[in-house]
Design a protein around this motif. Structure first.
Motif, PDB file in Angstrom:
ATOM      1  N   ASP A   3       0.805  -1.219   0.000  1.00  7.41           N
ATOM      2  CA  ASP A   3       0.000   0.000   0.000  1.00  7.41           C
ATOM      3  C   ASP A   3       0.845   1.279   0.000  1.00  7.41           C
ATOM      4  N   ILE A   4       2.160   1.161  -0.276  1.00  7.55           N
ATOM      5  CA  ILE A   4       2.975   2.380  -0.368  1.00  7.55           C
ATOM      6  C   ILE A   4       2.872   2.939  -1.784  1.00  7.55           C
ATOM      7  N   PRO A   5       2.333   4.171  -1.910  1.00 10.42           N
ATOM      8  CA  PRO A   5       2.196   4.731  -3.256  1.00 10.42           C
ATOM      9  C   PRO A   5       3.554   5.073  -3.862  1.00 10.42           C
ATOM     10  N   THR A   6       3.580   5.244  -5.162  1.00  5.04           N
ATOM     11  CA  THR A   6       4.792   5.724  -5.824  1.00  5.04           C
ATOM     12  C   THR A   6       4.719   7.249  -5.838  1.00  5.04           C
ATOM     13  N   PHE A   7       5.643   7.871  -5.151  1.00 11.11           N
ATOM     14  CA  PHE A   7       5.631   9.332  -5.054  1.00 11.11           C
ATOM     15  C   PHE A   7       6.530   9.912  -6.142  1.00 11.11           C
ATOM     16  N   ASP A   8       6.185  11.124  -6.642  1.00  8.62           N
ATOM     17  CA  ASP A   8       7.143  11.733  -7.567  1.00  8.62           C
ATOM     18  C   ASP A   8       8.139  12.642  -6.823  1.00  8.62           C
ATOM     19  N   MET A   9       7.923  12.816  -5.514  1.00  7.92           N
ATOM     20  CA  MET A   9       8.896  13.450  -4.615  1.00  7.92           C
ATOM     21  C   MET A   9       9.179  14.919  -4.905  1.00  7.92           C
ATOM     22  N   LYS A  10       8.283  15.572  -5.626  1.00  9.69           N
ATOM     23  CA  LYS A  10       8.426  17.027  -5.835  1.00  9.69           C
ATOM     24  C   LYS A  10       7.756  17.748  -4.663  1.00  9.69           C
ATOM     25  N   PRO A  11       8.374  18.831  -4.178  1.00  8.78           N
ATOM     26  CA  PRO A  11       7.745  19.560  -3.071  1.00  8.78           C
ATOM     27  C   PRO A  11       6.343  20.039  -3.449  1.00  8.78           C
ATOM     28  N   VAL A  12       5.410  19.951  -2.494  1.00  8.26           N
ATOM     29  CA  VAL A  12       4.045  20.437  -2.747  1.00  8.26           C
ATOM     30  C   VAL A  12       3.614  21.328  -1.581  1.00  8.26           C
ATOM     31  N   HIS A  13       2.593  22.138  -1.829  1.00  3.95           N
ATOM     32  CA  HIS A  13       1.994  22.916  -0.740  1.00  3.95           C
ATOM     33  C   HIS A  13       1.078  21.983   0.050  1.00  3.95           C
ATOM     34  N   VAL A  14       1.333  21.860   1.342  1.00  2.00           N
ATOM     35  CA  VAL A  14       0.505  20.968   2.173  1.00  2.00           C
ATOM     36  C   VAL A  14      -0.677  21.770   2.711  1.00  2.00           C
ATOM     37  N   PRO A  15      -1.903  21.360   2.352  1.00  2.00           N
ATOM     38  CA  PRO A  15      -3.062  22.156   2.773  1.00  2.00           C
ATOM     39  C   PRO A  15      -3.365  22.024   4.271  1.00  2.00           C
ATOM     40  N   ARG A 177      13.315  20.538   4.317  1.00  2.00           N
ATOM     41  CA  ARG A 177      13.256  21.385   3.128  1.00  2.00           C
ATOM     42  C   ARG A 177      12.082  22.349   3.281  1.00  2.00           C
ATOM     43  N   PRO A 178      12.217  23.562   2.722  1.00  2.00           N
ATOM     44  CA  PRO A 178      11.116  24.518   2.855  1.00  2.00           C
ATOM     45  C   PRO A 178       9.796  23.874   2.419  1.00  2.00           C
ATOM     46  N   GLY A 179       8.771  24.050   3.240  1.00  2.00           N
ATOM     47  CA  GLY A 179       7.452  23.496   2.926  1.00  2.00           C
ATOM     48  C   GLY A 179       7.186  22.132   3.521  1.00  2.00           C
ATOM     49  N   ASP A 180       8.226  21.447   4.016  1.00  2.00           N
ATOM     50  CA  ASP A 180       7.995  20.196   4.743  1.00  2.00           C
ATOM     51  C   ASP A 180       7.144  20.484   5.973  1.00  2.00           C
ATOM     52  N   VAL A 181       6.571  19.415   6.543  1.00  2.00           N
ATOM     53  CA  VAL A 181       5.721  19.621   7.716  1.00  2.00           C
ATOM     54  C   VAL A 181       6.460  19.166   8.973  1.00  2.00           C
ATOM     55  N   LEU A 182       6.536  20.051   9.957  1.00  2.00           N
ATOM     56  CA  LEU A 182       7.094  19.701  11.258  1.00  2.00           C
ATOM     57  C   LEU A 182       5.931  19.281  12.139  1.00  2.00           C
ATOM     58  N   VAL A 183       6.029  18.045  12.659  1.00  5.47           N
ATOM     59  CA  VAL A 183       4.943  17.501  13.477  1.00  5.47           C
ATOM     60  C   VAL A 183       5.518  17.170  14.845  1.00  5.47           C
ATOM     61  N   ILE A 190       9.206  15.708  14.530  1.00  4.58           N
ATOM     62  CA  ILE A 190       9.687  15.012  13.336  1.00  4.58           C
ATOM     63  C   ILE A 190       9.409  15.849  12.083  1.00  4.58           C
ATOM     64  N   VAL A 191      10.045  15.421  10.985  1.00  5.59           N
ATOM     65  CA  VAL A 191       9.855  16.089   9.696  1.00  5.59           C
ATOM     66  C   VAL A 191       9.103  15.151   8.755  1.00  5.59           C
ATOM     67  N   VAL A 192       8.013  15.650   8.190  1.00  4.34           N
ATOM     68  CA  VAL A 192       7.271  14.895   7.178  1.00  4.34           C
ATOM     69  C   VAL A 192       7.517  15.579   5.835  1.00  4.34           C
ATOM     70  N   PRO A 193       8.196  14.904   4.888  1.00  3.91           N
ATOM     71  CA  PRO A 193       8.396  15.528   3.576  1.00  3.91           C
ATOM     72  C   PRO A 193       7.056  15.966   2.984  1.00  3.91           C
ATOM     73  N   SER A 194       7.038  17.162   2.387  1.00  2.00           N
ATOM     74  CA  SER A 194       5.750  17.719   1.938  1.00  2.00           C
ATOM     75  C   SER A 194       5.023  16.765   0.994  1.00  2.00           C
ATOM     76  N   TRP A 195       5.791  16.093   0.133  1.00  3.24           N
ATOM     77  CA  TRP A 195       5.172  15.279  -0.915  1.00  3.24           C
ATOM     78  C   TRP A 195       4.573  13.972  -0.382  1.00  3.24           C
TER      79      TRP A 195
END
Ligand SMILES: O=C([O-])CC(=O)C(=O)O
Ligand SMILES: [Mg+2]
Length: 248
Positions: A3-15, A177-183, A190-195
Motif C-alpha cells: 500500500d505504499i504509493p509511488t511518489f514523484d517526490m516534488k515539493p508540494v503545498h501541504v493544505p 526542506r522549505p514546505g515540509d511539515v514539522l509535526v 519530526i519532519v514529514v516531507p511535503s510530498w
C-alpha cells in the motif's frame, strides 16, 4: 508494503486539512508512518517541546545560522532585511519558523522581541536546533506559539549569524526542506516531507484507529497486548468491516 504509493517526490503545498489530520493523532504514530513510507531519518533528535501539551503540525519556513566571521557578518547586517526577519516575515497561520544553528547553544536564535514578528503574523510556532530565551515572557504575554528547541539559554548572539533563509537545513540530524511539515508533541518533533504528507496523514490515522480498536479488544478479552499488537492485516480488515457496520 503493497500500500505504499509511488511518489514523484516534488515539493508540494501541504493544505491546512492535512495539517489538522497530522495534529489529531500522536506524533509517534505519524513517525511510524513516515518511517514506513521510506524516510526513517525524520526525527529532530535532542529537541523538546517547551510548550508542554501543545501539538504542532505546520509548514516549514527555514532559516540557517552560520558561524560568525567578519565577512558573513558584513554581508548580513542587522535590520529588517536580515534573513531572520525575512524568514519570519514569510510565516503566517499554518507555518513554523525552523532555525538551524547547528545545535550551538552559546547563541540564542531568538527571544520575545524577535519572535514578536511570529506572534504578529499568527504563525504556529518555532522549531530550533539550538537555544531560545525569554520563554517566560512568551507565556506571560500569550504569544500563542508552539516552541520546540534544544535548550533554553541566557546567551545573546556572540557566535553565529542568521545568514540564509528559505534553504534546506539540518535539524537534529533530520533534513528539513522549505514546505515540509514539522509535526510534534511532548514525545518530540519530526519532519514529514511535503510530498508524502497527505498519504502519511491518512495512513497514520487508520493505524491509530486500529490501535484504539485492538485496545478495546485486549481489555474486553482480558488478554496480553501481544495477542493483537502489533496489529496484523486481519485487524485492519476487521476494523474496516466494523467501521462500515457502525456507519463510521
Ligand atoms: O537578543 C537576542 O538575540 C534575542 C532576544 O533576547 C529577543 O529577541 O528578545
Ligand atoms: Mg530578549
Amino acid at each position: 508494503m503493497a500500500d505504499i504509493p509511488t511518489f514523484d517526490m516534488k515539493p508540494v503545498h501541504v493544505p491546512d486539512e492535512v495539517l489538522e489530520k497530522l495534529k489529531s493523532i500522536p506524533t509517534a504514530t505519524v513517525y511510524n508512518a513516515v518511517r514506513y513510507f521510506g524516510s526513517p531519518l525524520c526525527v529532530c533528535e535532542g529537541l523538546q517541546n517547551y510548550t508542554m501539551g501543545r501539538k504542532l503540525a505546520a509548514r516549514a519556513k527555514t532559516l540557517r545560522f552560520l558561524p560568525n566571521r567578519p565577512d558573513i557578518m558584513a554581508e548580513n547586517p542587522n535590520g529588517p532585511e536580515s534573513p531572520e526577519y525575512r524568514a519570519m516575515g514569510k510565516c503566517g497561520p499554518g507555518d513554523v519558523l525552523v532555525a538551524d544553528i547547528a545545535s550551538d547553544v552559546k547563541t540564542v536564535v531568538a527571544g520575545d522581541v524577535k519572535l514578536l514578528q511570529l506572534k504578529m503574523n499568527n504563525a504556529d510556532g518555532v522549531v530550533i536546533d539550538g537555544a531560545i530565551r525569554d520563554l517566560d515572557v512568551l507565556r506571560d504575554e500569550d504569544y500563542d506559539l508552539a516552541v520546540y528547541a534544544t535548550a533554553r539559554s541566557l546567551h545573546g548572539g556572540p557566535t553565529a549569524t542568521p545568514a540564509e533563509e528559505d534553504v534546506q537545513v539540518n535539524i537534529g540530524g533530520a533534513l528539513v526542506r522549505p514546505g515540509d511539515v514539522l509535526v510534534g508533541d511532548d514525545d518530540g518533533v519530526i519532519v514529514v516531507p511535503s510530498w508524502m504528507a497527505a498519504e502519511v496523514a491518512d495512513h497514520a490515522i487508520e493505524h491509530e484507529e486500529v490501535e484504539n480498536y485492538i485496545k478495546t479488544k485486549i481489555e474486553a478479552e482480558n488478554v496480553a497486548p501481544g495477542t493483537y499488537y502489533p496489529p496484523q492485516p486481519e485487524s485492519f480488515e476487521e476494523w474496516r468491516r466494523v467501521k462500515k457496520e457502525r456507519g463510521l
